[in-house]
Every structure is written in C-alpha cells, then in structure tokens.
Motif scaffolding. Structure first.
Motif, PDB file in Angstrom:
ATOM      1  N   LYS A 125      32.865  52.125  50.110  1.00 45.85           N
ATOM      2  CA  LYS A 125      34.092  52.797  49.672  1.00 45.85           C
ATOM      3  C   LYS A 125      33.958  53.069  48.190  1.00 45.85           C
ATOM      4  CE  LYS A 125      36.912  49.939  52.707  1.00 45.85           C
ATOM      5  NZ  LYS A 125      37.940  48.918  52.767  1.00 45.85           N
ATOM      6  N   GLU A 126      34.593  54.123  47.725  1.00 48.46           N
ATOM      7  CA  GLU A 126      34.555  54.413  46.294  1.00 48.46           C
ATOM      8  C   GLU A 126      35.867  54.080  45.602  1.00 48.46           C
ATOM      9  OE1 GLU A 126      32.809  58.106  45.189  1.00 48.46           O
ATOM     10  OE2 GLU A 126      31.075  57.778  46.479  1.00 48.46           O
ATOM     11  N   THR A 127      36.915  53.835  46.402  1.00 49.36           N
ATOM     12  CA  THR A 127      38.216  53.480  45.840  1.00 49.36           C
ATOM     13  C   THR A 127      38.850  52.387  46.691  1.00 49.36           C
ATOM     14  OG1 THR A 127      38.547  55.745  45.061  1.00 49.36           O
ATOM     15  CG2 THR A 127      40.496  54.359  45.190  1.00 49.36           C
ATOM     16  N   ILE A 128      39.401  51.382  46.024  1.00 49.53           N
ATOM     17  CA  ILE A 128      40.150  50.308  46.680  1.00 49.53           C
ATOM     18  C   ILE A 128      41.558  50.335  46.092  1.00 49.53           C
ATOM     19  CG2 ILE A 128      40.367  47.804  46.986  1.00 49.53           C
ATOM     20  CD1 ILE A 128      37.923  48.699  48.365  1.00 49.53           C
ATOM     21  N   GLU A 129      42.571  50.312  46.948  1.00 48.04           N
ATOM     22  CA  GLU A 129      43.954  50.272  46.473  1.00 48.04           C
ATOM     23  C   GLU A 129      44.562  48.947  46.890  1.00 48.04           C
ATOM     24  OE1 GLU A 129      46.380  53.714  47.051  1.00 48.04           O
ATOM     25  OE2 GLU A 129      44.639  55.050  46.977  1.00 48.04           O
ATOM     26  N   LEU A 168      32.993  52.048  41.357  1.00 46.62           N
ATOM     27  CA  LEU A 168      34.008  51.659  42.324  1.00 46.62           C
ATOM     28  C   LEU A 168      35.336  51.605  41.570  1.00 46.62           C
ATOM     29  CD1 LEU A 168      34.944  50.524  45.077  1.00 46.62           C
ATOM     30  CD2 LEU A 168      34.275  48.268  44.237  1.00 46.62           C
ATOM     31  N   THR A 169      36.316  52.382  42.008  1.00 45.97           N
ATOM     32  CA  THR A 169      37.616  52.446  41.342  1.00 45.97           C
ATOM     33  C   THR A 169      38.587  51.504  42.044  1.00 45.97           C
ATOM     34  OG1 THR A 169      37.230  54.737  40.690  1.00 45.97           O
ATOM     35  CG2 THR A 169      39.517  53.970  40.673  1.00 45.97           C
ATOM     36  N   ILE A 170      39.277  50.678  41.258  1.00 46.24           N
ATOM     37  CA  ILE A 170      40.276  49.751  41.767  1.00 46.24           C
ATOM     38  C   ILE A 170      41.629  50.223  41.250  1.00 46.24           C
ATOM     39  CG2 ILE A 170      40.981  47.331  41.981  1.00 46.24           C
ATOM     40  CD1 ILE A 170      38.006  47.899  42.776  1.00 46.24           C
ATOM     41  N   LYS A 171      42.545  50.537  42.178  1.00 47.73           N
ATOM     42  CA  LYS A 171      43.899  50.952  41.805  1.00 47.73           C
ATOM     43  C   LYS A 171      44.856  49.864  42.256  1.00 47.73           C
ATOM     44  CE  LYS A 171      42.984  55.880  42.151  1.00 47.73           C
ATOM     45  NZ  LYS A 171      43.407  57.163  42.731  1.00 47.73           N
ATOM     46  N   HIS A 227      37.643  49.714  36.917  1.00 47.68           N
ATOM     47  CA  HIS A 227      36.401  50.148  37.546  1.00 47.68           C
ATOM     48  C   HIS A 227      35.357  49.032  37.562  1.00 47.68           C
ATOM     49  CE1 HIS A 227      38.418  53.621  35.700  1.00 47.68           C
ATOM     50  NE2 HIS A 227      38.158  54.171  36.867  1.00 47.68           N
ATOM     51  N   GLU A 280      44.576  51.120  36.722  1.00 48.28           N
ATOM     52  CA  GLU A 280      43.314  51.489  37.357  1.00 48.28           C
ATOM     53  C   GLU A 280      42.173  50.881  36.562  1.00 48.28           C
ATOM     54  OE1 GLU A 280      42.792  55.605  38.845  1.00 48.28           O
ATOM     55  OE2 GLU A 280      40.965  55.628  37.628  1.00 48.28           O
TER      56      GLU A 280
END
Length: 164
Positions: free
Chosen positions: A78-82, A151-154, A136, A134
């Motif tokens: 995954k490239e983004t985790i929310e 990997l982006t963490i929101k 990273h 946000e």
C-alpha cells in the motif's frame, strides 16, 4: 551505470558495433590505438541485461560482453495508510531486490520492526492531540540513494480523552 575505459590497440581501420540505447562510446572508429570510454546508463529495469559489443578490423573481431545487474526495485503493498485519531499499530509488506533503509519524518510515527527477511515494516502511530496530520515513511535503497518509495500515513483529528 557508469563510465568504463577500454583500450583498443589496433593500427589499421577498426570500428565498434553493437552499441545500444544504454551503451554509448565516445569513439566508435579509428585507425590507431585509443582508449574508448563506454558510458553505461543506469538500469531502471527489474531484470539483468546483456549486450555484446564487437570491435572489427578487416576479418578480425574482438567481443566485449557487457552485463548489467537489475536496478534497485522496491514495491509497497500500500502507498497510503489512513488511521483515526486514536492511532495504533500497522504493518505494510514490501518487495525489494536491494538492501533498504527506512526513516520516518514524523515524531508521531514510530518504526518498531523492519523485518528484512520477511519484507515487512511494523510501525506505531501515536494518539493525535491536534488537527489531522500527514507523515511519511521513506523506504530507500541502501545502495542507490536516488531510488526510494514513500509510504504516506494520514491520521484524523484529535479524539477527545474519555472523562473519568
């Protein structure tokens, strides 16, 4: 990639053939001994590549075999985790053909376990005490600093503490 010198010692007309879009030569033909610089482009493919360059003079031929390993490869599950404001723990799987380094740009993202053998990173996102944010995690090749994935963490807004 890089630049490599090849010494050609020939006193008659010679020419170099078999150059490709990823191998260039500063001198392609001559009639005297010279040092030829071969400029090999970076391999951005996941596979090894090979090419045979021929230096011919009359009926004589010498071959130069160029073999280049695959470029660094990193793929994220995954490239983004929310996450909500409570935060918590998460794992992301990745694939790579290179040794990797991982760093986080945020104090609220804590790298807990980077398991190279199973290609998994485990991290914790701490409880949010302010507005949505946000951050990273940078996963980069240990051998090629120009190659990396992010990997982006929101994380959502602050969740009020329960009253006791």
């Amino acid at each position: 990639g890089g630049k490599f010198n090849v010494e050609i010692e020939c006193y008659s007309d010679w020419k170099m053939e078999g150059l490709t879009d990823w191998i260039e030569a500063d001198i392609r033909e001559s009639n005297e001994p010279v040092d030829v610089s071969l400029i090999i482009a970076r391999n951005t493919s996941k596979t090894e590549r090979q090419q045979i360059i021929q230096v011919t003079s009359g009926d004589r031929c010498m071959e130069i075999e160029v073999t280049q390993g695959p470029g660094p490869y990193i793929a994220l599950e995954k490239e983004t985790i929310e996450m909500d404001g409570n935060g918590g723990f998460a794992e992301v799987l990745f694939l790579s053909n290179t040794d990797i380094d991982m760093t986080s740009d945020s104090e609220w993202i804590r790298l807990l376990n980077v398991a190279h053998d199973v290609r998994k990173v485990t991290f914790e996102v701490v409880r949010n005490t302010s507005d949505a944010r946000e951050g990273h995690i940078r996963i980069s090749s240990a051998t090629d600093s120009e190659y990396f994935k992010v990997l982006t963490i929101k994380q959502g807004d602050k969740i009020p503490q329960p009253k006791i």
